[in-house]
Write a protein that holds these residues in place. Sequence first.
Motif, PDB file in Angstrom:
ATOM      1  N   ASP A 138      55.318  -7.713  20.710  1.00  0.00           N
ATOM      2  CA  ASP A 138      54.733  -6.847  21.775  1.00  0.00           C
ATOM      3  C   ASP A 138      53.145  -6.908  21.063  1.00  0.00           C
ATOM      4  O   ASP A 138      53.004  -5.804  21.080  1.00  0.00           O
ATOM      5  CB  ASP A 138      55.828  -5.725  21.719  1.00  0.00           C
ATOM      6  N   LYS A 155      53.923  -0.314  22.703  1.00  0.00           N
ATOM      7  CA  LYS A 155      55.067  -0.161  21.947  1.00  0.00           C
ATOM      8  C   LYS A 155      55.812   1.778  22.559  1.00  0.00           C
ATOM      9  O   LYS A 155      56.777   1.485  23.224  1.00  0.00           O
ATOM     10  CB  LYS A 155      54.801   0.666  20.632  1.00  0.00           C
ATOM     11  N   LYS A 173      61.413  -7.152  26.186  1.00  0.00           N
ATOM     12  CA  LYS A 173      60.767  -6.731  26.034  1.00  0.00           C
ATOM     13  C   LYS A 173      59.454  -7.666  27.059  1.00  0.00           C
ATOM     14  O   LYS A 173      57.900  -7.847  27.256  1.00  0.00           O
ATOM     15  CB  LYS A 173      60.213  -6.168  24.856  1.00  0.00           C
ATOM     16  N   HIS A 231      61.136  -0.261  29.408  1.00  0.00           N
ATOM     17  CA  HIS A 231      60.818  -1.414  30.424  1.00  0.00           C
ATOM     18  C   HIS A 231      62.779  -1.844  30.726  1.00  0.00           C
ATOM     19  O   HIS A 231      63.042  -2.161  29.568  1.00  0.00           O
ATOM     20  CB  HIS A 231      60.415  -2.594  29.889  1.00  0.00           C
ATOM     21  N   GLY A 265      63.054  -1.424  22.283  1.00  0.00           N
ATOM     22  CA  GLY A 265      61.768  -1.501  23.385  1.00  0.00           C
ATOM     23  C   GLY A 265      62.201  -0.228  24.195  1.00  0.00           C
ATOM     24  O   GLY A 265      62.116   0.171  24.661  1.00  0.00           O
ATOM     25  N   THR A 266      62.501   0.587  23.246  1.00  0.00           N
ATOM     26  CA  THR A 266      63.400   2.212  24.019  1.00  0.00           C
ATOM     27  C   THR A 266      62.147   2.762  23.749  1.00  0.00           C
ATOM     28  O   THR A 266      62.063   3.485  25.055  1.00  0.00           O
ATOM     29  CB  THR A 266      64.492   2.419  23.006  1.00  0.00           C
ATOM     30  N   LEU A 291      59.636   1.698  25.478  1.00  0.00           N
ATOM     31  CA  LEU A 291      58.810   1.477  26.528  1.00  0.00           C
ATOM     32  C   LEU A 291      58.930   1.741  27.967  1.00  0.00           C
ATOM     33  O   LEU A 291      58.499   2.372  28.276  1.00  0.00           O
ATOM     34  CB  LEU A 291      57.768   0.235  25.977  1.00  0.00           C
ATOM     35  N   SER A 326      55.299   4.239  26.298  1.00  0.00           N
ATOM     36  CA  SER A 326      55.042   4.019  27.744  1.00  0.00           C
ATOM     37  C   SER A 326      53.985   3.673  27.718  1.00  0.00           C
ATOM     38  O   SER A 326      53.310   3.867  28.896  1.00  0.00           O
ATOM     39  CB  SER A 326      55.874   4.794  28.661  1.00  0.00           C
TER      40      SER A 326
END
Length: 419
Positions: free
Chosen positions: A241, A392, A115, A111, A106-107, A109, A394
């Motif tokens: 997601d 996906k 995820k 978070h 999840g790079t 996003l 941000s």
Amino acid sequence: MDRKQETIDLLKKYNQEHILKLFEKLDEEKQNKLIEQIQRLNLDQITELYNDTKKTIEFKESKIEPLKYLDKAKLTDEQKNTFDKLGEETIKSGKYAVVTMAGGQGTRLGHTGPKGTFKLDVYGKGKYLFEILTENLKEANKKYGVTIPWYIMTSKENNEETVKFLKKHHYFGYNPKYVTIFTQGELPLLDDQGQLLMGKDFKIKEASDGNGGTYSSLRKSGCLANMKEKGIEWVFIGGVDNVLLKMADVTLLGMAISKNVQIASKSIVKANPYEKVGVFGKMNGHPKVIEYSELPEKMAKEVDDNGELKYGEAHIMCNLYTIDAIEKISNKSLKYHVAYKKNSYIDDNGKEVIPEEPNSYKFESFIFDAFEFFDDIAILRGKREDDFAPVKNSEGVDSPKTAKELYEKYWNRQYNKNK
Ligand code: UTP
């Protein structure tokens, strides 16, 4: 020869001497851990993967043709009823299982945490992505009078946190006896000279090896055997997601059964020729998802007699398999794709470096590369507004903001329909 000397020789042979400098500075316990890890790695494979990053993939336009699909919105009542009945019978008789792929990093996003633990700001209070998935499965369970066995794939990196989170939230009301969490495989990260990255813990940095790892991980973890024991005949595999993912669509399932295929997938229409999604096609007579980066512009823009894009069915990670198909794929090797990503590491002096630009290769196999092992696939075209709201990035496209809007609109429509 002792293991230490053997490891030193290995590092020299594979051009990884930078690790030796650090190695000498470690205490015995850390050295032993590193030795263990190095002995476990397949350095021949890693060298080959690195060499492959220098090659360009050949793509022969002439061998590609469009793939047929059925549009869910255009099925006759008779078709729809037949499919739905077949699908319902299978789920009701306990022959259906669901797998969620939650091993990604999840790079994009950004978070912190897995995820699935991301809270989407919907309806004021917000809902976690895992919570949204659970609600979808619980709705199906209620409708069909069963509890669908749910298998969640994590990575070594996020497993502990995922398990802790789900326990803390009491699996959002899902019966824990029906939830199995299993972990996927990993591959080391390499810098642009092909050198292994070292992490803060003085171990070689590894990362999950892509969602294509789902099949072999299902087998290696014993989940596949467990499914067989339970009499599972159909397995759905989806991502973590997409907040509109329908994990138990009886029309898709019934269509697959009635067409007597081993694999099936739900698609949506590509928004425009330039949308960055993979599309279905046939390559050398086998089903394939062609990535947007691979599809020549001329083909991306081609339209059929109805004015629709010839390569317009987008893959949305909504896939269905017979248990035999999973077994078959799990014994094959999928090719690895390479992604150039940002990953922190420690330098030869043990100092952490946090790069501002991508600095390392990550190797991933893709779930859809397995389609090539089959002669046919049944594709059901769904609707973007009903089936696809990914989280996906941000911000911008496919971000929490767009997913929130799509999710709330969808549920408002359902509410108004049922009023
Ligand atoms: P993506 O390809 O979108 O990757 O995953 P990601 O890791 O979530 O996000 P980025 O690219 O780092 O920003 C699609 C689905 O495949 C799963 C993800 O968890 C998501 O459900 N996945 C991906 C895995 O389970 N394992 C992997 O190694 C990679």
